[in-house]
Design a protein around this motif. Structure first.
Motif, PDB file in Angstrom:
ATOM      1  N   ARG A 123       0.851  -1.193   0.000  1.00 36.59           N
ATOM      2  CA  ARG A 123       0.000   0.000   0.000  1.00 36.59           C
ATOM      3  C   ARG A 123       0.888   1.245   0.000  1.00 36.59           C
ATOM      4  O   ARG A 123       1.839   1.342   0.784  1.00 36.59           O
ATOM      5  CB  ARG A 123      -0.920   0.013   1.223  1.00 36.59           C
ATOM      6  CG  ARG A 123      -1.967   1.125   1.167  1.00 36.59           C
ATOM      7  CD  ARG A 123      -2.816   1.145   2.432  1.00 36.59           C
ATOM      8  NE  ARG A 123      -3.682  -0.015   2.544  1.00 36.59           N
ATOM      9  CZ  ARG A 123      -4.890  -0.125   1.997  1.00 36.59           C
ATOM     10  NH1 ARG A 123      -5.354   0.861   1.244  1.00 36.59           N
ATOM     11  NH2 ARG A 123      -5.614  -1.209   2.175  1.00 36.59           N
ATOM     12  N   ASP A 465       2.412  -7.223   3.439  1.00 33.76           N
ATOM     13  CA  ASP A 465       2.011  -5.914   3.940  1.00 33.76           C
ATOM     14  C   ASP A 465       0.639  -6.062   4.598  1.00 33.76           C
ATOM     15  O   ASP A 465      -0.381  -6.188   3.912  1.00 33.76           O
ATOM     16  CB  ASP A 465       1.957  -4.901   2.793  1.00 33.76           C
ATOM     17  CG  ASP A 465       1.560  -3.505   3.259  1.00 33.76           C
ATOM     18  OD1 ASP A 465       1.337  -3.315   4.473  1.00 33.76           O
ATOM     19  OD2 ASP A 465       1.471  -2.602   2.403  1.00 33.76           O
ATOM     20  N   THR A 467      -1.233  -3.981   6.058  1.00 32.17           N
ATOM     21  CA  THR A 467      -2.189  -2.904   5.795  1.00 32.17           C
ATOM     22  C   THR A 467      -2.923  -3.097   4.469  1.00 32.17           C
ATOM     23  O   THR A 467      -3.931  -2.431   4.224  1.00 32.17           O
ATOM     24  CB  THR A 467      -1.471  -1.540   5.756  1.00 32.17           C
ATOM     25  OG1 THR A 467      -0.596  -1.487   4.633  1.00 32.17           O
ATOM     26  CG2 THR A 467      -0.671  -1.315   7.030  1.00 32.17           C
ATOM     27  N   THR A 470      -7.265  -6.029   4.713  1.00 27.62           N
ATOM     28  CA  THR A 470      -8.184  -5.666   5.794  1.00 27.62           C
ATOM     29  C   THR A 470      -9.427  -6.547   5.806  1.00 27.62           C
ATOM     30  O   THR A 470     -10.207  -6.499   6.753  1.00 27.62           O
ATOM     31  CB  THR A 470      -8.626  -4.202   5.655  1.00 27.62           C
ATOM     32  OG1 THR A 470      -9.282  -4.026   4.401  1.00 27.62           O
ATOM     33  CG2 THR A 470      -7.410  -3.276   5.725  1.00 27.62           C
TER      34      THR A 470
END
Length: 475
Positions: A123, A465, A467, A470
């Protein structure tokens, strides 16, 4: 100039000449077996991405469908019209069969490479995602392989951002000159300016344009092809029989027989659908989805659309006409235009020019993004991307003014060969990781979960990653 031609020729001989095609076929079959014929098992699921409800929960994110359309727009380009014609001219009708074969195998390869791109995506500060084979190398194989990621990035820029964009410009200019009598300089200038207006808007503008342009161009071309097929329906069985007979050497249409059919069909098929080249994963990584396999399935579908549907339409238009002469020295785009004219009249050459413009335009903006994404791996300088954008406009114009597609292929084919070899090595090194992710997806489906979600905690050993996952996106 002769030195460069000799260098590119040597690279082409080392890749396409003897190593790349067998490797692609063997690796593709191996991946198909190891994934349990995933392209067939998930074929029905591929169509779910076309639903308007399957969008990202974030309105500013790139949805699964948008990523598909950008990818299809890139795969479906001049190669589907001019490339297919070149394959048939040099390899005979049998080349079409081998284009189908490499596409079916490539669907599994594309699923794996695009899944890996999704898994290792990052991201960015603006909320968008970046990924692709270069980042899969860095985060999947380790920072000690960063040099390989740079080699990949350089090959991607050379083949797609430069070579293939020059080819797209050449295709449009050739069609405009043949049907409209328009100067290559004029058509090249117009195309480069229009492309510049889009690429300066980044991936969001590219995705929005693709969401409109790609369905229009694909449906328009399909409707034209269906009309040709219906008019010549009585001859279709004979053409299909000829494709099979030539593919296996039972009939010989061109010098080289079955060998020419295989070589040209596989080469031009790969050029068109790009499975295994490591290009589409750069776009696949931008999508906001629940699970990496979801976008892998979607990108596998784009290979099917490109080759099994669009390329087959072009092949039938040519082979059902009385224009095609095996082995004749005819420019690819001209052959397709003349074939359409023989079926439906002079007006179709203008229609095809319009379709080619859309095809080439969608490919140019797609190829630009691949170059942009690759460039971010090589340098973080803020001016680098703007320099690339201006360069793309110039490359499109220069390609348009080139005398023929053969000169462009002489550059793009060797670069694509190196790119494919690097990407295939990476795929095989990371295949065990992809199989773990695939098993996670299948386990959730077996448990009754209709939309599997990736939980990074289930894979603590992987450099993911957190982030980027979700679990709120829809695919």
């Amino acid at each position: 100039m002769e030195i460069f031609e000799g260098l590119f020729g040597a690279i082409n001989d080392l890749t396409w000449g003897w190593s790349l095609v067998p490797i692609l076929v063997v690796f593709g079959v191996f991946i198909t077996l190891m994934t349990g014929f995933v392209q067939f098992r998930f074929f029905k699921r591929m169509f779910r991405v076309l639903s308007s409800t399957n969008q990202s929960a974030d309105p500013n994110a790139i949805s699964a469908r948008q990523a598909l359309l950008v990818s299809v727009g890139g795969r479906v380009g001049g190669g589907n019209i001019a490339g297919v014609a070149v394959a048939i001219t040099l390899g005979g009708p049998g080349a079409v069969f081998w284009m189908w074969a490499i596409a079916i195998i490539g669907m599994a390869t594309s699923l794996v490479e695009c899944t890996l791109a999704q898994l290792y995506k990052r991201r960015q500060h603006d909320g968008n995602f970046r990924g692709g084979p270069a980042r899969s190398i860095i985060h999947g194989l380790g920072n000690q392989y960063r040099w390989l990621a740079v080699v990949y990035a350089i090959c991607l820029i050379a083949s797609f951002a430069i070579g293939f964009n020059a080819f797209q410009g050449n295709t449009v200019a050739g069609a405009a000159k043949e049907s409209l009598g328009l100067s290559r300089f004029v058509s090249g200038a117009v195309l480069s300016v229009i492309a510049g207006l889009v690429v300066f808007g980044g991936i969001h503008r590219i995705a929005k344009v693709a969401d409109v342009v790609i369905p229009v161009m694909a449906l328009a071309y399909l409707l034209m092809a269906v009309l040709v097929i219906v008019i010549n329906i009585a001859d279709v069985p004979g053409v299909l029989s000829s494709i099979i007979a030539n593919a296996f050497g039972w009939e010989e249409a061109v010098g080289g027989g079955m060998g020419a059919a295989i070589a040209n069909g596989l080469r031009r098929g790969l050029f068109s659908n790009e499975a295994g080249l490591g290009s589409a994963p750069n776009v696949a990584a931008t999508a906001d989805v629940r699970h990496p396999i979801s976008q892998g399935i979607t990108q596998s579908f784009s290979v099917f659309i490109d080759t099994i549907i669009i390329c087959t339409c072009t092949a039938l238009i040519i082979l059902l006409s009385d224009v095609y002469v095996p082995g004749a020295n005819v420019d690819g785009i001209v052959l397709t235009q003349q074939s359409l004219v023989s079926h439906l009249g002079e007006w179709t050459q203008y229609f095809l020019t319009f379709i080619i413009l859309l095809f080439a335009f969608s490919s140019i903006i797609y190829n630009y993004y691949l170059g942009e994404n690759a460039l971010t791996v090589i340098t973080k300088h803020p001016m680098a991307i703007n320099v690339l954008r201006v360069s793309i406009m110039g490359i499109v114009f220069l390609g348009a003014t080139a005398p023929g597609a053969t000169a462009v292929f002489a550059f793009s084919d060797p670069a694509m060969g190196l790119l494919a070899l690097v990407n295939l090595v990476v795929i095989m090194m990371l295949l065990p990781t992809c199989l773990r992710i695939l098993q996670d997806f299948r386990t959730q489906l077996a448990a009754g979960i209709k939309r599997p979600v990736l939980n990074p905690d289930d894979f603590p050993d992987l450099d993911i990653d957190r982030t980027a996952w979700t679990g709120v996106a829809k695919d």
